[in-house]
Design an enzyme around this catalytic site. Structure first.
Site, PDB file in Angstrom:
ATOM      1  N   HIS A   1     111.709 -32.114  91.546  1.00  0.00           N
ATOM      2  CA  HIS A   1     110.579 -33.010  91.298  1.00  0.00           C
ATOM      3  C   HIS A   1     111.094 -34.362  90.788  1.00  0.00           C
ATOM      4  O   HIS A   1     111.259 -34.557  89.580  1.00  0.00           O
ATOM      5  CB  HIS A   1     109.643 -32.395  90.259  1.00  0.00           C
ATOM      6  CG  HIS A   1     109.063 -31.083  90.680  1.00  0.00           C
ATOM      7  ND1 HIS A   1     109.776 -29.906  90.630  1.00  0.00           N
ATOM      8  CD2 HIS A   1     107.826 -30.774  91.158  1.00  0.00           C
ATOM      9  CE1 HIS A   1     109.006 -28.914  91.055  1.00  0.00           C
ATOM     10  NE2 HIS A   1     107.826 -29.413  91.381  1.00  0.00           N
TER      11      HIS A   1
ATOM     12  N   GLY B   1     107.347 -25.535  81.951  1.00  0.00           N
ATOM     13  CA  GLY B   1     107.132 -25.410  83.390  1.00  0.00           C
ATOM     14  C   GLY B   1     105.725 -24.924  83.636  1.00  0.00           C
ATOM     15  O   GLY B   1     104.976 -25.549  84.397  1.00  0.00           O
ATOM     16  N   PRO B   2     105.318 -23.798  83.005  1.00  0.00           N
ATOM     17  CA  PRO B   2     103.897 -23.460  83.023  1.00  0.00           C
ATOM     18  C   PRO B   2     103.138 -24.543  82.254  1.00  0.00           C
ATOM     19  O   PRO B   2     103.284 -24.662  81.031  1.00  0.00           O
ATOM     20  CB  PRO B   2     103.840 -22.109  82.303  1.00  0.00           C
ATOM     21  CG  PRO B   2     105.230 -21.559  82.382  1.00  0.00           C
ATOM     22  CD  PRO B   2     106.122 -22.759  82.331  1.00  0.00           C
TER      23      PRO B   2
ATOM     24  N   ASP C   1      99.390 -35.190  83.613  1.00  0.00           N
ATOM     25  CA  ASP C   1      97.979 -34.892  83.891  1.00  0.00           C
ATOM     26  C   ASP C   1      97.725 -33.394  83.938  1.00  0.00           C
ATOM     27  O   ASP C   1      96.706 -32.910  83.439  1.00  0.00           O
ATOM     28  CB  ASP C   1      97.567 -35.506  85.237  1.00  0.00           C
ATOM     29  CG  ASP C   1      97.682 -37.015  85.258  1.00  0.00           C
ATOM     30  OD1 ASP C   1      96.791 -37.679  84.720  1.00  0.00           O
ATOM     31  OD2 ASP C   1      98.664 -37.518  85.821  1.00  0.00           O
TER      32      ASP C   1
ATOM     33  N   ASN D   1      99.956 -41.258  85.330  1.00  0.00           N
ATOM     34  CA  ASN D   1     100.280 -41.837  86.634  1.00  0.00           C
ATOM     35  C   ASN D   1      99.201 -41.612  87.693  1.00  0.00           C
ATOM     36  O   ASN D   1      99.308 -42.122  88.806  1.00  0.00           O
ATOM     37  CB  ASN D   1     101.631 -41.309  87.143  1.00  0.00           C
ATOM     38  CG  ASN D   1     101.651 -39.802  87.331  1.00  0.00           C
ATOM     39  OD1 ASN D   1     100.681 -39.197  87.765  1.00  0.00           O
ATOM     40  ND2 ASN D   1     102.789 -39.182  87.002  1.00  0.00           N
TER      41      ASN D   1
ATOM     42  N   HIS E   1     106.137 -36.345  94.250  1.00  0.00           N
ATOM     43  CA  HIS E   1     106.022 -35.417  93.122  1.00  0.00           C
ATOM     44  C   HIS E   1     107.066 -34.315  93.180  1.00  0.00           C
ATOM     45  O   HIS E   1     107.801 -34.112  92.209  1.00  0.00           O
ATOM     46  CB  HIS E   1     104.629 -34.775  93.089  1.00  0.00           C
ATOM     47  CG  HIS E   1     104.524 -33.626  92.130  1.00  0.00           C
ATOM     48  ND1 HIS E   1     104.257 -33.800  90.793  1.00  0.00           N
ATOM     49  CD2 HIS E   1     104.669 -32.291  92.303  1.00  0.00           C
ATOM     50  CE1 HIS E   1     104.245 -32.619  90.196  1.00  0.00           C
ATOM     51  NE2 HIS E   1     104.488 -31.689  91.103  1.00  0.00           N
TER      52      HIS E   1
ATOM     53  N   GLU F   1      92.849 -17.949  71.334  1.00  0.00           N
ATOM     54  CA  GLU F   1      93.928 -16.956  71.420  1.00  0.00           C
ATOM     55  C   GLU F   1      95.169 -17.507  72.114  1.00  0.00           C
ATOM     56  O   GLU F   1      96.292 -17.277  71.665  1.00  0.00           O
ATOM     57  CB  GLU F   1      93.433 -15.704  72.162  1.00  0.00           C
ATOM     58  CG  GLU F   1      92.335 -14.942  71.459  1.00  0.00           C
ATOM     59  CD  GLU F   1      90.939 -15.416  71.831  1.00  0.00           C
ATOM     60  OE1 GLU F   1      89.962 -14.745  71.427  1.00  0.00           O
ATOM     61  OE2 GLU F   1      90.818 -16.458  72.536  1.00  0.00           O
TER      62      GLU F   1
ATOM     63  N   PHE G   1      92.343  -9.069  74.342  1.00  0.00           N
ATOM     64  CA  PHE G   1      92.581 -10.494  74.532  1.00  0.00           C
ATOM     65  C   PHE G   1      94.067 -10.848  74.632  1.00  0.00           C
ATOM     66  O   PHE G   1      94.423 -12.030  74.644  1.00  0.00           O
ATOM     67  CB  PHE G   1      91.893 -11.294  73.431  1.00  0.00           C
ATOM     68  CG  PHE G   1      90.393 -11.127  73.441  1.00  0.00           C
ATOM     69  CD1 PHE G   1      89.684 -11.188  74.629  1.00  0.00           C
ATOM     70  CD2 PHE G   1      89.701 -10.874  72.279  1.00  0.00           C
ATOM     71  CE1 PHE G   1      88.312 -11.011  74.650  1.00  0.00           C
ATOM     72  CE2 PHE G   1      88.325 -10.696  72.282  1.00  0.00           C
ATOM     73  CZ  PHE G   1      87.624 -10.762  73.476  1.00  0.00           C
TER      74      PHE G   1
ATOM     75  N   HIS H   1      85.497  -5.046  75.881  1.00  0.00           N
ATOM     76  CA  HIS H   1      86.397  -5.139  74.737  1.00  0.00           C
ATOM     77  C   HIS H   1      87.342  -3.948  74.612  1.00  0.00           C
ATOM     78  O   HIS H   1      88.171  -3.916  73.702  1.00  0.00           O
ATOM     79  CB  HIS H   1      85.590  -5.282  73.446  1.00  0.00           C
ATOM     80  CG  HIS H   1      85.007  -6.648  73.246  1.00  0.00           C
ATOM     81  ND1 HIS H   1      84.195  -7.253  74.178  1.00  0.00           N
ATOM     82  CD2 HIS H   1      85.140  -7.533  72.234  1.00  0.00           C
ATOM     83  CE1 HIS H   1      83.842  -8.453  73.739  1.00  0.00           C
ATOM     84  NE2 HIS H   1      84.408  -8.651  72.565  1.00  0.00           N
TER      85      HIS H   1
END
Length: 658
Positions: free
Chosen positions: A29, A118-119, A156, A186, A260, A407, A433, A469
């Site tokens: 990238h 990265g995530p 972004d 950008n 990109h 969470e 959760f 739940h």
């Protein structure tokens, strides 16, 4: 400090290395590193407090590249400023097997990589945790030892991700003024311009979070530096909108989505070299520019030297160093043993979430680096005890965090706290959760960080709240994450031992899966050994005479013990194995595993899905548990309805032995 003309050429060195490395790898990238090279140069040259030759100096500023796809920006900066393990050969081998220069920055691969990113959105949320840790440790040890900033470059995509909302809201509420985010504004995403998908007023959004919001031309280094000065002068976290051109310097592709995530190509690289007045060969950095960058890498030496003198004069220097290393006080293990000994003398039938709270009461005075919290479920998770004070903008010395209903943000902040050093984070919510926390739990495991997830209401045993739940697939889903320890203790003693294992596991995160309902204590007698550390062990019966082995976890251990007693009346010898941590059990040697499990038929009892047990079940063995979602009803009705009962276990054994 370099002069403006030198700084422009220094910035272009980042662009050149980026173009060359991505082209050599034929993937990567280039757009973000080329667009943010000027802002990053201003940050590193004018503001960032660090020493390339002492990368783990505790009072360094933290730099987080949240937009981790632009990893060549970070790798170029590490090489140019002189980090010893980031060589030009590593840059040449970008994205290749075994190189430190992975496609996205990975913590532990090279010095100066403060977190794995990265995530998108994880980095900015990790940075919130780092900023929390900085303020917390400054309150404990004073500003003469802890006085630094956390800087983030985010794009972004980071700000679109939901986790950024949780994290930014927390940071503003906590008034984390040492957190400064440079937003690569950008206007381009992979699919095209960002107006395809976003019409948020980002400035208004962050102002509403109680952030200071600034804006500047991202290619004007003096303007970026001035904005950073303004950010440092404010007691709120700051977002600096750096208006940039993605792929800046690539004449035909800059400002487009095409730059990109793909190599520029030989022709565009040649055109970019001409546009940037960079007449040098691939990977060639002129000596004078490299010298200028190396001087930047050393400009924190004076601050570090002054810090070292202050550190040497402190009576609590050893305690500070131990906290930063993550060492445990010598009183910790005896505190656990004392609590277990009390349980042996005065057995208690407790829900394991309550047993967890009592364990915390026993160990917190002996482990003051514990830094706990809950996602708005303190009373249900039982994560707060009397010795806790609240961490907030009025009391950064507090040891308990109200994370709110966030969470995912909580889990990512816990990673940031662990990465920063100086505190051991734990945080609670309902077991179901973990789905909301999972991306950050996975990164805890990938980064080998000691983060402790206190997950209560661990099965259909939570009762009337129903299947929304009731976690049924979650144990199996968590057990497949590498390097994650999943504990499901069956009584108060195993709960204490699980806490001890989790706190002592310096390179693994842990899940504590805890019950809502009460359980009888089955561990008695000598408490000298932490049996949970073996993962699984025989709690009733023996190896030699058994005809069947019953294996259970958590609340189902009691069912297994009751079934054993019934079978004994029929002359059937059953051994019961408690398996509070499958991962630790599978780490034992084969001889131990065989001795515990034996060669007789097996019946596994767990109020969850079967998949994580298949490795130890023969086709003729039995599993008593769930095969679908739960239901809303009182606990006794649910266990009977789903067939997780003593009678069901007895029937399975009789059928197998018939």
């Amino acid at each position: 400090m370099p002069n403006p003309s030198d700084k422009q050429r220094m910035s272009n060195a980042i662009r050149a290395l980026t173009m060359d490395a991505v082209q050599a790898a034929n993937s990567g990238h280039p757009g973000m590193p080329m667009g943010m090279a000027d802002a990053a140069t201003a940050l590193f040259c004018d503001h960032l407090k660090f020493c390339a030759d002492t990368p783990n100096w505790p009072d360094r500023d933290r730099f987080v590249l949240s937009a981790g796809h632009g990893s060549m920006l970070l790798y170029a900066l590490l090489y140019l400023t002189g980090y010893a393990d980031m060589t030009l050969d590593e840059i040449r081998n970008f994205r290749q097997l075994g190189a430190r220069t992975a496609g996205h920055p990975e913590f532990g691969h090279a010095s100066g990589i403060e977190t794995t990113t990265g995530p998108l959105g994880q980095g900015i949320a990790n940075a919130v945790g780092m900023a929390m840790a900085e303020r917390h440790l400054a309150a404990k040890f004073g500003d003469d030892l802890v006085d630094h900033h956390t800087y983030v470059i985010a794009g972004d995509g980071c700000l679109m991700e939901g986790i950024s909302h949780e994290a930014a809201s927390m940071a503003g509420h906590m008034q984390l003024g040492r957190l400064i985010v440079l937003f690569d504004d950008n206007g381009i995403s992979i699919d095209g311009t960002t107006d395809l998908t976003v019409s948020d007023d980002i400035s208004a959004r962050f102002a509403a979070y109680n952030w200071q919001v600034l804006a500047c031309e991202g290619h004007d280094m003096d303007a970026v530096s001035a904005a950073i000065n303004a950010a440092k002068a404010d007691d709120r976290p700051s977002l600096i909108r750096c208006k940039t051109v993605i792929g800046f310097g690539a004449p035909a592709k800059q400002g487009t989505s095409g730059v990109h995530g793909a190599p520029l190509g030989d022709n565009e690289i040649a055109a970019a070299r001409a546009a940037l007045d960079w007449p040098f060969d691939a990977f060639d950095i002129p000596a004078n520019l490299l010298d200028s960058w190396r001087a930047v890498g050393n400009q924190g030496n004076s601050a570090r030297s002054s810090w070292q003198k202050r550190h040497a004069a402190r009576a609590d220097a050893d305690a500070f160093d131990a906290a930063m290393r993550g060492d445990l006080p010598s009183a910790f293990a005896p505190a656990v043993l004392a609590w277990k000994t009390k349980l042996a003398a005065e057995p208690q039938n407790l829900a394991t979430r309550v047993a967890s709270q009592k364990t915390l009461e026993a160990i917190l005075p002996a482990c003051p680096t514990l830094f706990g919290g809950s996602a708005d479920l303190t009373g249900s998770n039982n994560t707060r005890v009397g010795d806790h004070s609240i961490f907030d903008r009025n009391n950064y010395a507090g040891t308990y965090i109200h994370y709110g209903v966030r969470e995912h943000g909580m889990a990512a902040a816990m990673n940031g706290i662990a990465l920063h050093g100086g505190a051991i984070p734990y945080g609670g919510t309902f077991m179901v959760f973990t789905d909301y926390c999972r991306p950050s739990i996975r990164l805890s495991a990938l980064m080998q960080q000691r983060a402790i997830y206190v997950m209560t209401h661990d099965s259909i045993g939570l009762g009337e709240d129903g299947p929304t739940h009731q976690p049924v697939e979650h144990l199996a889903a968590l057990r497949v994450i590498p390097n994650l320890l999943v504990f499901r203790p069956g009584d108060a003693v195993e709960t204490a031992e699980s806490w001890q294992c989790a706190i002592e596991a310096k390179t693994s995160p842990s899940i504590l899966a805890l019950s809502r309902q009460g359980m009888a204590q089955f561990r008695h007698g000598d408490m000298g050994e932490n049996k949970t550390a073996k993962g699984g062990y025989i709690i009733a019966g023996d190896e030699a005479s058994r005809q069947v082995t019953l294996v259970a976890t958590g609340s189902e251990v009691g069912i297994a013990l009751a079934a054993r007693d019934t079978l004994a009346k029929d002359g059937i010898a059953a051994s019961v194995v408690s398996m509070p941590c499958m991962e630790l059990f599978r780490a034992q040697d084969p001889a131990y595993q065989q001795a515990v499990l034996g060669s007789t038929p097996r019946v596994v009892i767990e109020a969850a899905m079967q998949q994580s047990w298949d490795w130890m079940l023969a086709p003729s063995d039995s599993f008593i548990g769930m095969d679908g979602f739960g239901a809303s009803a009182p606990i006794k009705d649910l266990y009977a309805h789903f067939g997780i009962t003593e009678d069901a276990v007895v029937a399975a054994v009789r059928q197998r032995l018939a």
